[in-house]
Design a protein around this motif. Structure first.
Motif, mmCIF file in Angstrom:
data_model
loop_
_atom_site.group_PDB
_atom_site.id
_atom_site.type_symbol
_atom_site.label_atom_id
_atom_site.label_comp_id
_atom_site.label_asym_id
_atom_site.label_seq_id
_atom_site.Cartn_x
_atom_site.Cartn_y
_atom_site.Cartn_z
ATOM 1 N N THR A 327 0.664 -1.014 0.003
ATOM 2 C CA THR A 327 -0.069 0.066 -0.052
ATOM 3 C C THR A 327 0.819 1.228 0.141
ATOM 4 O O THR A 327 0.715 2.075 -1.025
ATOM 5 N N VAL A 328 1.958 1.305 0.696
ATOM 6 C CA VAL A 328 2.768 2.276 1.004
ATOM 7 C C VAL A 328 3.379 2.659 -0.287
ATOM 8 O O VAL A 328 3.808 3.858 -0.992
ATOM 9 N N VAL A 329 3.833 1.462 -1.037
ATOM 10 C CA VAL A 329 4.472 1.790 -2.457
ATOM 11 C C VAL A 329 3.505 2.323 -3.610
ATOM 12 O O VAL A 329 3.908 2.971 -4.234
ATOM 13 N N ARG A 330 2.398 1.633 -3.401
ATOM 14 C CA ARG A 330 1.400 2.210 -4.429
ATOM 15 C C ARG A 330 1.014 3.791 -3.982
ATOM 16 O O ARG A 330 0.976 4.733 -5.136
ATOM 17 N N LEU A 331 0.854 4.179 -2.907
ATOM 18 C CA LEU A 331 0.953 5.780 -2.519
ATOM 19 C C LEU A 331 2.128 6.371 -2.812
ATOM 20 O O LEU A 331 1.806 7.260 -3.687
ATOM 21 N N GLY A 332 3.279 6.031 -2.639
ATOM 22 C CA GLY A 332 4.400 6.605 -2.919
ATOM 23 C C GLY A 332 4.679 6.526 -4.570
ATOM 24 O O GLY A 332 4.968 7.787 -5.127
ATOM 25 N N ALA A 333 4.097 5.842 -5.380
ATOM 26 C CA ALA A 333 4.287 5.824 -6.886
ATOM 27 C C ALA A 333 3.198 6.859 -7.226
ATOM 28 O O ALA A 333 3.444 7.597 -8.158
ATOM 29 N N GLY A 334 2.186 6.808 -6.632
ATOM 30 C CA GLY A 334 0.941 7.750 -6.941
ATOM 31 C C GLY A 334 1.464 9.399 -7.074
ATOM 32 O O GLY A 334 1.473 10.094 -7.697
ATOM 33 N N LEU A 335 2.092 9.353 -5.743
ATOM 34 C CA LEU A 335 2.654 10.978 -5.194
ATOM 35 C C LEU A 335 3.861 11.048 -6.010
ATOM 36 O O LEU A 335 4.079 12.473 -6.681
ATOM 37 N N ALA A 336 4.747 10.284 -6.862
ATOM 38 C CA ALA A 336 5.780 10.537 -7.667
ATOM 39 C C ALA A 336 5.276 10.939 -8.978
ATOM 40 O O ALA A 336 5.753 11.861 -9.633
ATOM 41 N N LEU A 337 4.318 10.200 -9.477
ATOM 42 C CA LEU A 337 3.653 10.658 -10.722
ATOM 43 C C LEU A 337 3.049 11.804 -10.630
ATOM 44 O O LEU A 337 3.080 12.760 -11.601
ATOM 45 N N LEU A 338 2.652 12.211 -9.650
ATOM 46 C CA LEU A 338 2.037 13.768 -9.604
ATOM 47 C C LEU A 338 2.880 14.701 -9.694
ATOM 48 O O LEU A 338 2.758 15.561 -10.151
ATOM 49 N N ALA A 339 4.117 14.336 -9.132
ATOM 50 C CA ALA A 339 5.234 15.372 -9.093
ATOM 51 C C ALA A 339 5.678 15.697 -10.427
ATOM 52 O O ALA A 339 6.070 16.412 -10.884
ATOM 53 N N VAL A 340 5.909 14.283 -11.096
ATOM 54 C CA VAL A 340 6.496 14.152 -12.393
ATOM 55 C C VAL A 340 5.415 15.068 -13.395
ATOM 56 O O VAL A 340 5.999 15.759 -14.143
ATOM 57 N N SER A 341 4.196 14.786 -13.063
ATOM 58 C CA SER A 341 3.192 15.545 -13.985
ATOM 59 C C SER A 341 3.386 17.079 -14.029
ATOM 60 O O SER A 341 3.490 17.764 -14.921
ATOM 61 N N ALA A 342 3.678 17.581 -12.741
ATOM 62 C CA ALA A 342 3.766 18.974 -12.567
ATOM 63 C C ALA A 342 4.979 19.558 -13.071
ATOM 64 O O ALA A 342 4.837 20.578 -13.792
ATOM 65 N N VAL A 343 6.104 18.640 -13.152
ATOM 66 C CA VAL A 343 7.438 19.072 -13.987
ATOM 67 C C VAL A 343 7.037 19.216 -15.450
ATOM 68 O O VAL A 343 7.487 20.276 -16.094
ATOM 69 N N LEU A 344 6.646 18.123 -15.976
ATOM 70 C CA LEU A 344 5.913 18.092 -17.407
ATOM 71 C C LEU A 344 5.246 19.400 -17.845
ATOM 72 O O LEU A 344 5.376 19.905 -18.906
ATOM 73 N N ALA A 345 4.366 19.630 -16.876
ATOM 74 C CA ALA A 345 3.302 20.818 -17.386
ATOM 75 C C ALA A 345 4.108 22.070 -17.142
ATOM 76 O O ALA A 345 3.746 22.993 -18.066
ATOM 77 N N GLY A 346 5.262 22.355 -16.453
ATOM 78 C CA GLY A 346 5.993 23.432 -16.528
ATOM 79 C C GLY A 346 6.905 23.467 -17.695
ATOM 80 O O GLY A 346 7.078 24.727 -18.221
ATOM 81 N N VAL A 347 7.272 22.191 -18.328
ATOM 82 C CA VAL A 347 8.331 22.135 -19.345
ATOM 83 C C VAL A 347 7.626 22.417 -20.781
ATOM 84 O O VAL A 347 8.220 22.774 -21.605
ATOM 85 N N GLY A 348 6.372 21.826 -20.810
ATOM 86 C CA GLY A 348 5.701 22.028 -22.118
ATOM 87 C C GLY A 348 5.550 23.096 -22.819
ATOM 88 O O GLY A 348 5.881 23.183 -23.937
ATOM 89 N N PRO A 349 5.070 24.191 -22.289
ATOM 90 C CA PRO A 349 4.938 25.404 -22.798
ATOM 91 C C PRO A 349 6.077 26.080 -23.201
ATOM 92 O O PRO A 349 6.382 26.866 -24.359
ATOM 93 N N ALA A 350 7.326 25.692 -22.733
ATOM 94 C CA ALA A 350 8.694 26.032 -23.397
ATOM 95 C C ALA A 350 9.288 25.650 -24.672
ATOM 96 O O ALA A 350 9.879 26.200 -25.482
#
Length: 352
Positions: A327-350
């Motif tokens: 359960t902890v691994v699933r939660l950690g993976a979800g949080l990591a993917l959300l963080a990656v998503s935010a980074v990509l959202a910032g890179v895309g417009p550039a």
């Protein structure tokens, strides 16, 4: 892209909004001896009327003229989207009651994120869809939204694991009325209806154009404020009518002058909850101009940040205590993917 756009700043503004969305419910814990409908009405009055109108009148000097000249069908559309959100928002607190802050906000905000990010560009059609799928910036932004949704799925899987691992007694130590089945049904309704907020906030292009063009002109940063007050107005009508109905039905109208209840502090804490809640959509509308043609990704970032911070809060409140490594691994993976998503959202417009 707008020459004045600044995607990293936009992402930061959306992220701050997500933090507000994750913690707005906490001041309610300080409310004493009031029924839900009583403090929810004060929250709605503060967060949906008083604060947005005060801010809009301060930052948008032509707002009344803009609303008077705006297309009536567009105002009605934004208002009805707000009303639909209001129906979903009424059950948001019930969802948290059954699932807890962490899991509840993850599931509700996750559904809201998916629908609110992908449907508006599809409704616009034409150039909006083409830009989303045929340009490098659009493709990265779309990937960001999809990764955000995948992260939400992992958080939801963690919640399902938690449901199977903990005894009823353990679940209710952190969430007194924990009920996954009831919470899931409420989350489906609340999440999908709440996505209408995104439709409304992105559904007033003519109103925003008038805010920029009508003297004395509103700056690009605050041009979304006239749209915001219309959408939130629709939400307020639904919330207020329901709360007043419950006040009469449950004979709780006397709460506002109730002896033995800390009326003053209850008003303050319910109002603070409204202020914090409203802040997330103020951030959404002020962050949009910084994102250029990929402004639609802001909704996914806002909801993703809300989920991310709600999980951190859930961990701090002990809602995941006693769960397995899986359960902890699933939660950690979800949080990591959300963080990656935010980074990509910032890179895309550039990428242009």
């Amino acid at each position: 892209m707008n020459a004045a756009a600044n995607a990293p700043l936009g992402i930061l503004i959306f992220t701050i909004g997500g933090l507000a969305g994750a913690v707005f419910y906490l001041p309610f814990k300080k409310v004493r001896n009031w029924a839900w409908e009583s403090y929810w009405l004060i929250y709605a009055l503060a967060g949906l009327v008083v604060i947005p109108w005060a801010l809009a009148l301060t930052t948008s000097p032509n707002m009344l003229a803009v609303l008077g000249a705006a297309p009536k069908n567009e105002i009605l559309y934004c208002f009805l989207c707000g009303a639909a959100w209001g129906l979903g928002g009424l059950t948001w607190g019930l969802m948290i009651r059954y699932l807890g802050v962490g899991l509840g906000l993850a599931m509700g905000a996750g559904l809201t994120s998916a629908a609110g990010t992908l449907i508006p560009p599809l409704l616009k059609g034409g150039d909006a869809v083409s830009a989303m799928v045929s340009t490098a910036s659009g493709q990265v932004a779309l990937a960001s939204a999809l990764i955000s949704i995948l992260g939400i799925v992992f958080v939801g899987l963690a919640g399902m694991s938690k449901e199977g691992e903990l005894s009823e007694e353990e679940k209710k130590k952190s969430v007194a009325e924990f009920n996954f089945k009831k919470g899931l049904m409420v989350a489906l309704f609340s999440g999908l209806m709440s996505s209408a907020m995104s439709f409304g906030l992105q559904g007033g292009p003519d109103i925003q154009a008038l805010a920029l063009a009508t003297a004395p002109a509103t700056s690009a940063t605050w041009a979304g404020m006239p749209v915001l007050v219309v959408v939130l107005g629709g939400g307020f009508v639904v919330n207020a009518l329901w709360c007043l109905y419950l006040n009469v039905k449950n004979k709780t109208a006397g709460d506002y002058v109730k002896k033995g209840a800390p009326v003053g502090s209850n008003l303050i804490f319910a109002g603070i909850a409204g202020l914090i809640w409203c802040s997330q959509f103020i951030c959404f509308k002020t962050g949009e101009p910084q994102m250029g043609a990929t402004s639609y990704i802001g909704w996914a970032v806002l909801m993703g940040a809300s989920i991310f911070f709600s999980q951190i809060l859930g961990i701090l409140l002990g809602e995941w205590k006693g769960t397995s490594k899986k359960t902890v691994v699933r939660l950690g993976a979800g949080l990591a993917l959300l963080a990656v998503s935010a980074v990509l959202a910032g890179v895309g417009p550039a990428l242009g």
